[in-house]
Design an enzyme around this catalytic site. Structure first.
Site, mmCIF file in Angstrom:
data_model
loop_
_atom_site.group_PDB
_atom_site.id
_atom_site.type_symbol
_atom_site.label_atom_id
_atom_site.label_comp_id
_atom_site.label_asym_id
_atom_site.label_seq_id
_atom_site.Cartn_x
_atom_site.Cartn_y
_atom_site.Cartn_z
ATOM 1 N N SER A 1 4.060 2.395 -6.715
ATOM 2 C CA SER A 1 3.682 3.349 -5.679
ATOM 3 C C SER A 1 2.528 2.780 -4.870
ATOM 4 C CB SER A 1 3.267 4.681 -6.299
ATOM 5 O OG SER A 1 1.966 4.592 -6.869
ATOM 6 N N ASP A 2 2.300 3.320 -3.686
ATOM 7 C CA ASP A 2 1.064 3.017 -2.969
ATOM 8 C C ASP A 2 -0.045 3.878 -3.577
ATOM 9 O OD1 ASP A 2 -0.764 1.990 -1.150
ATOM 10 O OD2 ASP A 2 0.553 2.247 0.571
ATOM 11 N N TYR A 3 -1.238 3.663 -3.115
ATOM 12 C CA TYR A 3 -2.456 4.295 -3.635
ATOM 13 C C TYR A 3 -2.299 5.822 -3.680
ATOM 14 C CZ TYR A 3 -7.619 4.403 -4.099
ATOM 15 O OH TYR A 3 -8.922 4.559 -4.523
ATOM 16 N N GLY B 1 0.226 7.520 -4.080
ATOM 17 C CA GLY B 1 1.404 7.973 -3.356
ATOM 18 C C GLY B 1 2.199 9.029 -4.096
#
Length: 762
Positions: A303-305, A307
């Protein structure tokens, strides 16, 4: 003029070029993970792990001992202190950390993981190495302006060399999002507006970071991001929704990601945005059916930060437990920063909401990649404090930064051949907020680089000229605020000079994540400075600093010469001076169109003609254009001048028609009629006149960068096949259709160059 040497690989880029990267040995790396056999020790470990330890292997956290500018690059996080994070490593609650403080930090954490934890599983260390580690190269958008994918491969390779020397195993790069709205700040990290360029540069950067052996202490794991279509955010607003047809998604936005995966990328980052109502982080169709099912991706998805957690605020998950379940079942193997996986996955498995087999498969993917990186063989293979300093900012790496910087510069305008400037005999005034000073040089998204170790414009110019006392410096204004007495001092300096270098544009804080702009113009105080300096009547060279295409106007647009210099990194001043004084003839071309006005956004060259196109430059009523301006760019995609005088002539086709199983050759003669050697980027565009799905007015199909001495001509030949003319049809599958095509060999997307027609037959 120094003669330019173009690599054979760069010169041959064009139709079919992506396949050259796909066929590289890096592709073989894919065969060792996922649904194929993994090392026996990995299978044994999975059998020994508790659910909590498995969730820990799927949990990536920001380093509590952050490095460089790491703390300022993301929202504040109330995470543990470093000693608490060391204890998490001992308890098996971490798969790794990112953006940490170098080899010393990594050694402490790795020691806790492999010598003091129950199962001795090594950590992975990641970082945002976007356009360099210690030595900073041009921002990715700028580097694409070189039209030399091999340059991007070499700078990624150099960045990997430095980063791996500092204990880093994994980089969150390359960012390959197509960006067609210049208001979006993160376009600075990507490949611009064109699909072909995006594909080729994505593949080149993956190859540069990973090479052919991930166990090498000079290579790092790459991560394709942001999957998918983050660059399609409505109105260019960061984190905003994306709502496009599946056809547009497949034909435009997905292509660079697939090129990166096909080139051997072994990790993919889910994007923040929702896609047609479903957040990418929770999108099973995207992360599993397309990425793994259709494309055969064998690596892991992160995932992104936060996310996964952000699906709660987005109205897609009701709480953290629900968000963890949705993201994991969608196909996101690893959670970044939120901690939701280690908090909720064990109970989700125990309760039957998440199958244990799927949990094991995600852990298997992560551990298999750690094995491929050599971390089980030697967890400290990249962690060496002495090596970290020994690899930092070597002369050869800085030389590469200078080369990539000057190749990224685009000469937009050069009326009266004002450039190149002589090295002596003229008094030069450098005016503007970027005239001097160690600031705004490395650009956005830099964790470990340092403006203080970079070369500013004034220093670069001073290094290049014969009489160091002939240089005048005046700041004139601040970036976004006036400077008391600044304009007056700048006008005085301009009047004393023979030529003015006007260094204006955006600060590095105006581009990047969360930096969308409503008006993509030069800030008002700098525009006022430009108008006042122009009133002196002195020749002006505008040196733009920017992280996006800008809508320039007034005295800026009317200057005799304009250089688009972006953010060039460590060797900024020297790279610009090389171009200003003719040590290098500019060869960059725009990867994003400079619009006539901000209000045209999103503007890109490959737009549809509509049913009411406005042919020619005369504005007609009830045609597709804004009030008062044509539906065109001030400086279009592909535009860029050289110090030569380039002429296009003699279009030739090997046939007037060819069948789907055949090919056609298209050529033109390119001549340099100037007095300087030059590099020209010769571009091939096509347009299908009639099809079952309307086609853009032009599409880039190939390009080739050539070197021409004064008076030299070269016949440039491209080969087109039916596959080069494919598009996504009504059934959302790739197809080719017989029909009539226009073809151009031209210096830009809106230049006539030389033009012809051909037929694709059944």
């Amino acid at each position: 003029m120094d003669e330019i040497r173009v690599s054979r690989r760069a010169a041959l880029m064009g139709a079919g070029a992506v396949m050259a990267w796909v066929a590289s040995p890096a592709r073989a790396l894919l065969q060792a993970v996922g649904e194929v056999p993994v090392p026996a020790n990995v299978e044994r470990l999975i059998g020994q792990m508790t659910l909590e330890e498995k969730a820990g292997q799927l949990s990536l956290m920001p380093s509590a001992w952050g490095g460089g500018a790491a703390l300022s690059l993301n929202p504040a996080s109330a995470g543990p202190n470093f000693q608490q994070q060391v204890e998490e490593a001992r308890r098996g609650q971490l798969t790794g950390v990112f953006n940490g403080n170098g080899a010393t930090m990594a050694k402490i954490l790795q020691t806790a993981a492999v010598r003091e934890s129950r199962l001795k599983i090594p950590l992975i260390f990641a970082a945002d190495v976007i356009h360099g580690h210690r030595t900073i190269f041009p921002v990715p958008l700028a580097e694409v302006a070189s039209f030399e994918p091999d340059l991007a491969r070499r700078t990624a390779e150099a960045a990997a060399f430095e980063a791996a020397g500092a204990g880093i195993d994994w980089t969150f790069s390359p960012m390959v999002d197509i960006a067609r709205d210049q208001r979006w700040g993160r376009g600075v990290e990507g490949g611009g507006e064109d699909v072909l360029l995006g594909k080729i540069f994505a593949a080149a950067r993956v190859h540069g970071f990973q090479g052919t052996d991930l166990k090498s202490t000079e290579r790092v794991l790459s991560c394709i991001k942001h999957f998918a279509a983050y660059g399609g955010a409505e109105s260019g607003l960061d984190y905003n929704v994306v709502d496009v047809s599946e056809r547009t998604l497949r034909e435009i936005y997905l292509q660079p990601y697939k090129a990166g995966v096909d080139a051997g990328a072994l990790s993919v980052m889910a994007s923040f945005n929702e896609l047609s109502g479903v957040p990418a982080t929770g999108n099973h169709w995207l992360q599993t059916e397309v990425l793994r099912g259709e494309w055969g991706f064998k690596g892991f998805v992160v995932s992104d930060y936060t996310g996964d957690e952000e699906m709660i605020a987005g109205g897609f998950a009701k709480d953290g437990r629900d968000a963890a379940r949705i993201a994991f079942l969608a196909g996101v193997d690893m959670s970044m920063t939120s901690g939701l996986y280690r908090k909720y996955l064990p109970e989700l498995v125990r309760g039957g909401a998440v199958p244990q087999a799927q949990l094991d498969q995600s852990v298997r993917r992560v551990l298999a990649l750690k094995a491929m990186l050599g971390l089980f063989d030697d967890p400290f293979r990249r962690i060496d404090v002495k090596r970290e300093s020994a690899r930092s900012m070597l002369p050869k790496t800085r030389a590469l930064a200078r080369e990539s910087g000057r190749k990224s510069i685009v000469l937009l305008k050069n009326d009266g051949d004002l450039l190149p400037l002589p090295r002596s005999g003229k008094r030069i005034a450098i005016i503007g907020p970027f005239a001097s000073g160690l600031h705004d040089l490395v650009g956005p998204w830099v964790v470990y680089g340092d403006d203080a170790k970079s070369v500013d414009l004034a220093t670069g110019v001073r290094n290049a000229i014969a009489d160091k006392n002939s240089l005048l410096i005046a700041q004139g204004s601040n970036v976004e605020e006036p400077l008391a007495g600044g304009i007056e001092a700048a006008v005085t300096a301009a009047r004393q000079a023979d030529v003015v270098l006007l260094a204006i544009g955006e600060s590095q804080g105006m581009s990047g994540e969360a930096q969308s702009r409503t008006e993509i113009v030069v800030p008002a105080p700098q525009q006022a400075l430009a108008e006042a300096v122009a009133a002196t009547g002195k020749p002006i060279v505008v040196i733009l600093k920017h992280g996006r295409a800008l809508a320039i106007e007034g005295a800026v647009a009317n200057a005799q010469a304009i250089l688009a210099t972006w953010f060039l990194g460590t060797e900024t001043g020297n790279s610009i001076a090389d171009v200003l004084f003719g040590a290098y003839s500019p060869s960059g071309r725009l990867p994003a169109s400079f619009p006539l006005r901000s209000g045209q956004q999103p503007y890109y060259y490959a737009h549809k003609p509509t049913g009411r196109p406005n042919p020619g430059k005369t504005l007609e009523p009830y045609k597709a254009h804004f009030r008062g301006i044509p539906n065109a760019a001030l400086y279009p995609f592909g535009h860029g001048l050289t110090y030569g005088k380039i002429d296009y002539a003699g279009l030739a086709l090997s046939a007037q028609a060819f069948p789907r199983n055949g090919e056609i050759s298209v050529s033109a003669t390119i001549t340099n009629r100037g007095k300087y050697a030059a590099e020209e980027v010769v571009q091939l565009y096509t347009h299908q006149r009639t099809a079952s799905i309307t086609r853009p007015v032009r599409e880039l199909k190939a390009f080739r960068k050539i070197t021409l001495a004064p008076g030299q001509s070269e016949t440039v030949r491209f080969t087109l096949r039916a596959a080069d003319l494919a598009f996504v049809g009504r059934d959302n599958k790739w197809t080719t259709e017989p029909g009539a095509f226009d073809v151009w060999i031209a210096p830009s997307a809106e230049s006539d160059g030389v033009h012809g027609q051909f037929e694709l037959t059944a």
